[in-house]
Each structure stands twice: as structure tokens, then as C-alpha cells.
Design a protein around this motif. Structure first.
Motif, short mmCIF file in Angstrom:
data_model
loop_
_atom_site.label_atom_id
_atom_site.label_comp_id
_atom_site.label_asym_id
_atom_site.label_seq_id
_atom_site.Cartn_x
_atom_site.Cartn_y
_atom_site.Cartn_z
N PHE A 132 0.82 -1.20 0.00
CA PHE A 132 0.00 0.00 0.00
C PHE A 132 0.87 1.27 0.00
N ILE A 133 1.83 1.32 0.92
CA ILE A 133 2.71 2.49 1.02
C ILE A 133 3.62 2.59 -0.20
N SER A 134 4.09 1.44 -0.70
CA SER A 134 4.99 1.45 -1.85
C SER A 134 4.32 2.01 -3.09
N ILE A 135 3.07 1.66 -3.32
CA ILE A 135 2.34 2.19 -4.48
C ILE A 135 2.16 3.69 -4.34
N LEU A 136 1.80 4.13 -3.14
CA LEU A 136 1.63 5.58 -2.91
C LEU A 136 2.93 6.33 -3.16
N LEU A 137 4.04 5.81 -2.66
CA LEU A 137 5.32 6.51 -2.80
C LEU A 137 5.84 6.44 -4.23
N THR A 138 5.78 5.25 -4.85
CA THR A 138 6.33 5.09 -6.19
C THR A 138 5.55 5.87 -7.23
N TYR A 139 4.25 5.66 -7.26
CA TYR A 139 3.43 6.35 -8.26
C TYR A 139 3.30 7.84 -7.94
N PRO B 70 -5.61 -7.16 -2.85
CA PRO B 70 -6.06 -6.47 -4.08
C PRO B 70 -6.90 -5.23 -3.80
N ILE B 71 -7.66 -5.23 -2.70
CA ILE B 71 -8.51 -4.07 -2.39
C ILE B 71 -7.66 -2.85 -2.05
N ALA C 53 -4.80 2.32 -3.13
CA ALA C 53 -3.52 3.02 -3.22
C ALA C 53 -3.28 3.54 -4.63
N PHE C 54 -3.64 2.75 -5.63
CA PHE C 54 -3.48 3.19 -7.02
C PHE C 54 -4.32 4.45 -7.27
N PHE D 98 -0.85 10.69 4.19
CA PHE D 98 -1.47 10.63 5.52
C PHE D 98 -2.93 10.17 5.47
N PRO D 99 -3.79 10.79 4.65
CA PRO D 99 -5.18 10.30 4.61
C PRO D 99 -5.28 8.86 4.12
N ALA D 100 -4.37 8.45 3.22
CA ALA D 100 -4.39 7.08 2.74
C ALA D 100 -4.06 6.09 3.86
N ILE D 101 -3.06 6.42 4.68
CA ILE D 101 -2.69 5.54 5.79
C ILE D 101 -3.80 5.49 6.83
N VAL D 102 -4.45 6.63 7.08
CA VAL D 102 -5.60 6.64 8.00
C VAL D 102 -6.70 5.72 7.49
#
Length: 356
Positions: free
Chosen positions: A69-76, A273-274, A279-280, A296-300
Motif C-alpha cells: 500500500f505504502i509502496s504504491i503511494l510513494l512510487t506512483y 487487491p482491495i 492506493a493506485f 497521511f489520509p491514505a494511511i488513516v
């Protein structure tokens, strides 16, 4: 394929970094608690690091979805912030194709999490249960020296045994002073309940003396068998006992705890997958905002997801809700959130274009 390898390599490098950090934090906390238990004499120091290795699959089944989840947010997010995604879109590379590329490593990770949660984690928990069971069979007798008065249980009890059996599983000619109670018996053994995990001391053919502090009256009682609970099963052992049940034994079980545990294991698989879809959708940021704009909102959102899963699983185990009700509804809700985050902004953009 060049583009797919590039995206996969970027995701993999981010995942390795995030997983390493999270695993180090989690295992450090567990190691500190285990060393504290070993210092208190609750577990043997020899098995501390071995139990950490056995718990590694259960750590990873929780860490890997969050790491992805975090990797997709950071990479993309970085690709959007550096306008690389803008270039890809200009060359005709659609969001749908990018999502398909993202789902390929997500599918592989789903299989990895499934192997952990369905097979490796229960196997590791079972091995740990066997280790703890062996530890529980090692009694205070292991530390006793025949013919000497020795303090046990943090000084609250004094024990004397004239002799010990060869395997130190039985005391002979026993004297125990426990508070205002004195116990004398021909022999003493230990019993550990398989159902509850509680430990009992059994004394055979002896006498109990009650000596109230500051009083002269003494009460005595002869007994053939006298049992006293030494310790209850620790909370961690109760949790471990539930996690150690093989998946095939959970299927079709009428036990509420088994039903909750089965739903939990399946939920961890469905979550991959969800959260990938969510994250995508959230990784798309304006270059002026920076790649951390929606982190931050994504992690929440993720933490609320996992917290609700834990809460609903606990309610299933207590019989408060139907096993096949709210927890599947939770996954459908987050799937709808992911689809909505992906499609609604695009629909709004097209609507504005038509108005122009």
C-alpha cells in the motif's frame, strides 16, 4: 515489457525498504517483551530467538499488505510529481493499463500472503505452542536442589524436598511454606491442563497446617491428594492456541473462535487487491503538491480498514454478529471506495470537458 519491468522494479525496491523498516520495528518490540519474559523466568532464554523466527510468517502477513500500500503511494506519487505519468499518458498509456500492470505484482503478493496466513503462520504457531508446552512441563523442580530450602515464586513460597526423581518431575518428602499455610507431603508432582494451560501442583499423602498470623490456634487437615493452581495460562498462549489451528480444521467448524479465525485469514488475502486498488487511486497527485500529498489520509484509511477487521473478527469470536455478515460487507465497502476513487474523478473531469 520495458515499462512493466521499470514499474515493477520501482515497486519492489520501495516494498523491500518499507517491509524491512516495519519488520524491524515489530520484531524489536516483540524481542523486548520476550526478553522481559525470559528475565522474569516465564520462558527459557534459549527459545526466545527461535520463537521470533516461528512468528515471522504471522508478522509478514500483516506487514506485506501495508508495505505494498505504502509502496504504491510513494512510487506512483513520485512518478506523478516528476511528471513521468504525464508523459506516459501523452503517449497513450491509459490508467486501466497501468492498473493492470500494478495488479500483476499485487496478485503475486496475494499468493504469498495466502501461503502465510493459511499454512505457514498456523504451522509456526503450532511449533511455538509445542515449545511453550514443553516449557510448561519444566517445573520449579528443575531449579530445586535436594535437601535445601529454596525460595520460589518471587519469594512468596519456600520449598524443601528431601530428594528428586531422576527426571526432576517428582519431589519426595516435601515441605512447602506458602504464606500462612504449611504443607507436608510424601511426594509432589505437577499437572498442566491441556484444555486451559493452567499449571497445578499436586501433593500426595500429606497434611496441611493453617497458621494464622498473630494467633495461637492452628488448624490441620490430612489429605490423600491436594492440588493448588500455580499459574494461569498467559493471554499470549490463549491467542497462540487459536492461531495454531490448521486452516482445514477451521472450515465447517461450529466453534465461534474458529469461525472468526477463518474469516480473519481470508480477510488478509482479500485485503491485498482491495488496498492495491485504493492506493493506485490515491497515488495520483498534482506535481505541485508533491508525492506525499495523500500519504497521511491514505494511511488513516488503511488503519481504519484493519482496525474494523480486527474488531469484527473479535465480535464474530464472541458470537455478537453473524460470521458471514459485516466482515464481508466491510470488504465490499472498501472495494466500492477503491472503485469510486478511481472512477469518480475521471467522470467529473469528462463532465467538465463536455461543459467546455
Amino acid at each position: 515489457m520495458i515499462l512493466f519491468r521499470y514499474l515493477a522494479r520501482e515497486l519492489a525496491s520501495s516494498m523491500v525498504a518499507v517491509t524491512s523498516v516495519l519488520l524491524m520495528i515489530l520484531m524489536s518490540g516483540r524481542l523486548i517483551r520476550q526478553l522481559a519474559s525470559a528475565a522474569a523466568g516465564e520462558v527459557s532464554l534459549e527459545i526466545v530467538f527461535f520463537t521470533l523466527l516461528l512468528r515471522l510468517p504471522s508478522f509478514l502477513e500483516m506487514i506485506l499488505p501495508l508495505a505494498l500500500f505504502i509502496s504504491i503511494l510513494l512510487t506512483y506519487g513520485r512518478l506523478y510529481a516528476e511528471s513521468e505519468m504525464t508523459v506516459l499518458t501523452a503517449t497513450g498509456f491509459s490508467n486501466l493499463k497501468l492498473l493492470c500492470y500494478t495488479m500483476i505484482p499485487a496478485a503475486a503478493l496475494t499468493l504469498v500472503v495466502a501461503s502465510f496466513t493459511l499454512f505457514l503462520s498456523p504451522w509456526g504457531a503450532q511449533k511455538m505452542e509445542d515449545l511453550y508446552k514443553k516449557q510448561s512441563q519444566l517445573t520449579e523442580f528443575e531449579l530445586l536442589a535436594p535437601g535445601r530450602f529454596q525460595s520460589t515464586e518471587k519469594g512468596s513460597r519456600v520449598t524443601y524436598a528431601e530428594s528428586l526423581s531422576g527426571d526432576k518431575s517428582e519431589m519426595r518428602r516435601v515441605f512447602i511454606a506458602d504464606g500462612e499455610t504449611l504443607l507436608v507431603a510424601e511426594r509432589g508432582t505437577q499437572y498442566v491442563s491441556d484444555e486451559t494451560g493452567s499449571r497445578f501442583l499436586e501433593l500426595h499423602n500429606g497434611r496441611r497446617y493453617d497458621v494464622p498470623l498473630g494467633q495461637l490456634n492452628i488448624q490441620s487437615l490430612d489429605f490423600g491428594l491436594y492440588g493448588v493452581k500455580i499459574a494461569d495460562e498467559p493471554e499470549e498462549r490463549r491467542k497462540l492456541r487459536k492461531e495454531a489451528v490448521p486452516t482445514q480444521d477451521l472450515i465447517g467448524s461450529a466453534d465461534k473462535k474458529h469461525q472468526g479465525q477463518l474469516r480473519w485469514r481470508i480477510s488478509l488475502i482479500l485485503m491485498v487487491p482491495i488496498v492495491t486498488l485504493i492506493a493506485f487511486s490515491l497515488s495520483k497527485v498534482n506535481p505541485r503538491q508533491g508525492k506525499f500529498a495523500k500519504l497521511f489520509p491514505a494511511i488513516v484509511l488503511f488503519m481504519v480498514y484493519i482496525s474494523l477487521m480486527i474488531g469484527l473478527t473479535g465480535m464474530i469470536e464472541k458470537g455478537k454478529i453473524h460470521p458471514d455478515g459485516a466482515i464481508w460487507g466491510l470488504h465490499l465497502l472498501y472495494l466500492a471506495i477503491g472503485v469510486g476513487l478511481l472512477t469518480i474523478p475521471e467522470m467529473l473531469r469528462r463532465h467538465k470537458v463536455k461543459q467546455l
